[in-house]
Design a protein around this motif. Sequence first.
Motif, mmCIF file in Angstrom:
data_model
loop_
_atom_site.group_PDB
_atom_site.id
_atom_site.type_symbol
_atom_site.label_atom_id
_atom_site.label_comp_id
_atom_site.label_asym_id
_atom_site.label_seq_id
_atom_site.Cartn_x
_atom_site.Cartn_y
_atom_site.Cartn_z
ATOM 1 N N GLU A 118 -28.895 62.508 -0.411
ATOM 2 C CA GLU A 118 -27.713 61.761 -0.345
ATOM 3 C C GLU A 118 -26.789 62.301 1.006
ATOM 4 O OE1 GLU A 118 -25.638 61.598 -4.053
ATOM 5 O OE2 GLU A 118 -23.787 61.462 -3.424
ATOM 6 N N HIS A 171 -28.035 53.725 -5.609
ATOM 7 C CA HIS A 171 -27.134 54.780 -5.293
ATOM 8 C C HIS A 171 -27.028 55.370 -4.068
ATOM 9 C CE1 HIS A 171 -24.807 58.576 -6.162
ATOM 10 N NE2 HIS A 171 -25.916 59.610 -6.327
ATOM 11 N N HIS A 207 -31.837 65.709 -4.501
ATOM 12 C CA HIS A 207 -30.725 64.785 -4.707
ATOM 13 C C HIS A 207 -29.670 64.995 -3.406
ATOM 14 C CE1 HIS A 207 -28.274 62.016 -7.370
ATOM 15 N NE2 HIS A 207 -27.515 62.141 -6.461
HETATM 16 MN MN MN Z 1 -25.673 61.594 -6.007
#
Ligand code: MN
Length: 197
Positions: free
Chosen positions: A166, A40, A162
Amino acid sequence: MAERKARVERNTLETQITVEINLDGTGKARFDTGVPFLDHMMDQIARHGLIDLDITCKGDTYIDDHHTVEDIGITLGQAFKQAVGDKKGIRRYGHAYVPLDEALSRVVIDLSGRPGLCMNIPYTRAVVGGFDVDLFEEFFRGFVNHSMTTVHIDNLKGKNTHHQIETVYKAFGRALRMTIEMDERMAGIMPSTKGAL
Ligand SMILES: [Mn+2]
């Protein structure tokens, strides 16, 4: 302009990795690493860097994700360096600020020919999506050591882990894109007074 692509295989007893990279891509990505949260994050490098990435890894994740994450960073660094080539006519420096809701990160990169990582992320949690966040430093250290780049990473704000990481990966992708962009005024010129990078 010559194609800026590379394919690197790296095999050890801990990991077997293949990285294919195209610096002049459209952000197309395919990952098969066994570590979905890392996938991701690397998707952000591809999308925001407009770099095509195809990365497969068979790693000893039955132990933990450490070897896989570090070795993917190393192999990606090797492939990036190879694809960049002689650096003539590129911008060399790149930077980006990226927000995501409450989080904000800044990444500054120099394709200096010298490895260096200064990374400051005050994580609010140690684990996200089953992933130990301290491994991100291993990823980036692997990358800088083998791409021979200087990278400064600062997460300036953020409450959600997160979001914190990110924004780092998005900013890293954006900054990387700037470093490898061709600068029309630098055509054929090495972006260093030393004459080499
Ligand atoms: Mn994400």
